[in-house]
Design a protein around this motif. Sequence first.
Motif, PDB file in Angstrom:
ATOM      1  N   CYS B  67      38.446  27.817  -3.545  1.00  8.97           N
ATOM      2  CA  CYS B  67      38.061  28.257  -2.195  1.00  8.97           C
ATOM      3  C   CYS B  67      36.578  28.588  -2.164  1.00  8.97           C
ATOM      4  N   GLU B  69      35.083  30.705  -0.289  1.00 13.43           N
ATOM      5  CA  GLU B  69      34.809  32.093   0.133  1.00 13.43           C
ATOM      6  C   GLU B  69      34.731  33.014  -1.094  1.00 13.43           C
ATOM      7  N   ASP B  70      34.266  34.243  -0.881  1.00 17.26           N
ATOM      8  CA  ASP B  70      34.015  35.125  -2.034  1.00 17.26           C
ATOM      9  C   ASP B  70      34.766  36.462  -1.970  1.00 17.26           C
ATOM     10  N   CYS B  71      35.970  36.448  -1.440  1.00 23.57           N
ATOM     11  CA  CYS B  71      36.772  37.678  -1.374  1.00 23.57           C
ATOM     12  C   CYS B  71      36.898  38.218  -2.815  1.00 23.57           C
ATOM     13  N   PHE B  73      38.508  40.165  -4.583  1.00 21.49           N
ATOM     14  CA  PHE B  73      39.764  40.411  -5.287  1.00 21.49           C
ATOM     15  C   PHE B  73      40.452  39.112  -5.702  1.00 21.49           C
ATOM     16  N   CYS B  74      39.912  37.970  -5.261  1.00 20.52           N
ATOM     17  CA  CYS B  74      40.725  36.748  -5.251  1.00 20.52           C
ATOM     18  C   CYS B  74      40.431  35.816  -6.417  1.00 20.52           C
ATOM     19  N   GLN B  76      41.340  32.869  -6.555  1.00 17.22           N
ATOM     20  CA  GLN B  76      41.268  31.489  -6.066  1.00 17.22           C
ATOM     21  C   GLN B  76      39.914  31.121  -5.498  1.00 17.22           C
ATOM     22  N   SER B  77      38.986  32.073  -5.493  1.00 12.72           N
ATOM     23  CA  SER B  77      37.633  31.742  -5.071  1.00 12.72           C
ATOM     24  C   SER B  77      37.009  30.828  -6.120  1.00 12.72           C
ATOM     25  N   ALA B 114      44.449  28.065  -0.060  1.00 17.44           N
ATOM     26  CA  ALA B 114      43.216  28.795  -0.403  1.00 17.44           C
ATOM     27  C   ALA B 114      42.030  28.043   0.178  1.00 17.44           C
ATOM     28  N   VAL B 115      41.710  28.348   1.415  1.00 18.51           N
ATOM     29  CA  VAL B 115      40.626  27.668   2.133  1.00 18.51           C
ATOM     30  C   VAL B 115      39.948  28.660   3.061  1.00 18.51           C
ATOM     31  N   ARG B 187      37.607  37.015  11.328  1.00 23.84           N
ATOM     32  CA  ARG B 187      39.052  37.068  11.085  1.00 23.84           C
ATOM     33  C   ARG B 187      39.784  37.540  12.348  1.00 23.84           C
TER      34      ARG B 187
HETATM   35  S1  SF4 Z   1      41.663  31.965  -0.900  1.00 24.20           S
HETATM   36 FE1  SF4 Z   1      41.564  33.395   0.839  1.00 24.20          FE
HETATM   37  S2  SF4 Z   1      41.352  35.416  -0.130  1.00 24.20           S
HETATM   38 FE2  SF4 Z   1      40.837  33.872  -1.718  1.00 24.20          FE
HETATM   39  S3  SF4 Z   1      38.596  33.619  -1.576  1.00 24.20           S
HETATM   40 FE3  SF4 Z   1      39.532  32.086  -0.245  1.00 24.20          FE
HETATM   41  S4  SF4 Z   1      39.556  33.039   1.826  1.00 24.20           S
HETATM   42 FE4  SF4 Z   1      39.249  34.683   0.312  1.00 24.20          FE
END
Ligand code: SF4
Lengths: 58, 331
Positions: B67, B69-71, B73-74, B76-77, B114-115, B187
């Motif tokens: 993904c 994005e840079d959340c 906690f994730c 999957q980034s 995860a996008v 969001r």
């Molecule tokens: S998968 Fe979702 S929570 Fe994880 S970084 Fe991407 S947008 Fe954020």
Amino acid sequence: MFCDRCGLPAADGDHMACAAARALEPPRFCPECRRRMKVQVVPTGWTATCVEHGLRTG
Amino acid sequence: MSDILDRARARVLDEGSGLAEADILEILRLPDEALPELLQLAHDVRMKWCGPEVEVEGIVSLKTGGCPEDCHFCSQSGLFASPVRSVWLDIPSLVEAAKQTAATGASEFCIVAAVRGPDKRLMEQMRAGVAAIREAVDIQVAASLGMLSQEQVDDLVDMGVHRYNHNLETCRSYFPNVVTTHSWEERWETLRMVRESGMEVCCGGILGLGETVEQRAEFAAQLAELDPHEVPLNFLNPRPGTPLGDRPVVDGKDALRAIAAFRLAMPKTILRYAGGREITLGDLGTRDGLLGGINAVIVGNYLTTLGRPATADLELLADLKMPVKSLSATF
Ligand code: SF4
Ligand SMILES: [Zn+2]
Ligand SMILES: [Zn+2]
């Protein structure tokens, strides 16, 4: 051989924490070559594939 | 008996109105001695305003990892040194996952990707996947695909997706500490479009990201303002390689206080146990939460981590005499 959670050599250091965490995680590294595996989690299990060493399931 | 619990009893239990932010904060600050009484009140509220049924759901990742994005906690980034690799689930496996979920008695199956938001390929996979599931399995299909355009919202409605998950993750004031590649307001905008489309809104977040107790109260109040049909409550499971990988897990008592507080903020919502409950609460705490405001569970595994076996949760529900909400009851 490598730790399938952190990818470090299994003989180096203590992987007790990794082993405990693995109860609630699929493996991420191939224990034979330490490549990152392609892992798919589904509601009742998981599959993990190493390009070199094939498929593992759990 | 403390004043705040008396006030909450009158306002939430008797009238069905949620607590305001200042009162939620007082709840979150209650001492450990008051916890049993708090949980009992939250349970009474849930039983009165939602009933004894528990909504059971299974989730699966259609597109894992990578993904942009840079959340923080994730796992999957694609921006962190996480060991999670990018992978797509094929349609036969997706249908099989829906079948396995339905076999547990679950009424909900949520497809997650995860996008940042869906692209054409993902929307095509969704259309094919949802159609294949609806053909083969009796279960309601929900989706969680990130931020949507109006056209994509309309497409999901057209596919028959009945509920859309998009978590605000944390309160507005703390969000920039957790995510920098998009905003809380972006969001919120997706949630607004989902609401207007007629799909059910599912919106929750993660506790234990480093937010203060005041920010936890702020978050509960902001969710209450959104008034979602469902609120999934996650507790941080610190993932190796992510910026929050070394954070401590939420203390079990704090987690239970939060569950009760969210229930008192939103007496009528579906409040779902999502990820992290196994490490935060363990078996005993899981039971306490179900007797303290929770009325829905995700069974089986999560997206990149594993849960306890569905049978363990189903046995617990039977033991607590909480019937699993049937598919017919959800229409
Ligand atoms: S998968 Fe979702 S929570 Fe994880 S970084 Fe991407 S947008 Fe954020
Ligand atoms: Zn290890
Ligand atoms: Zn290998």
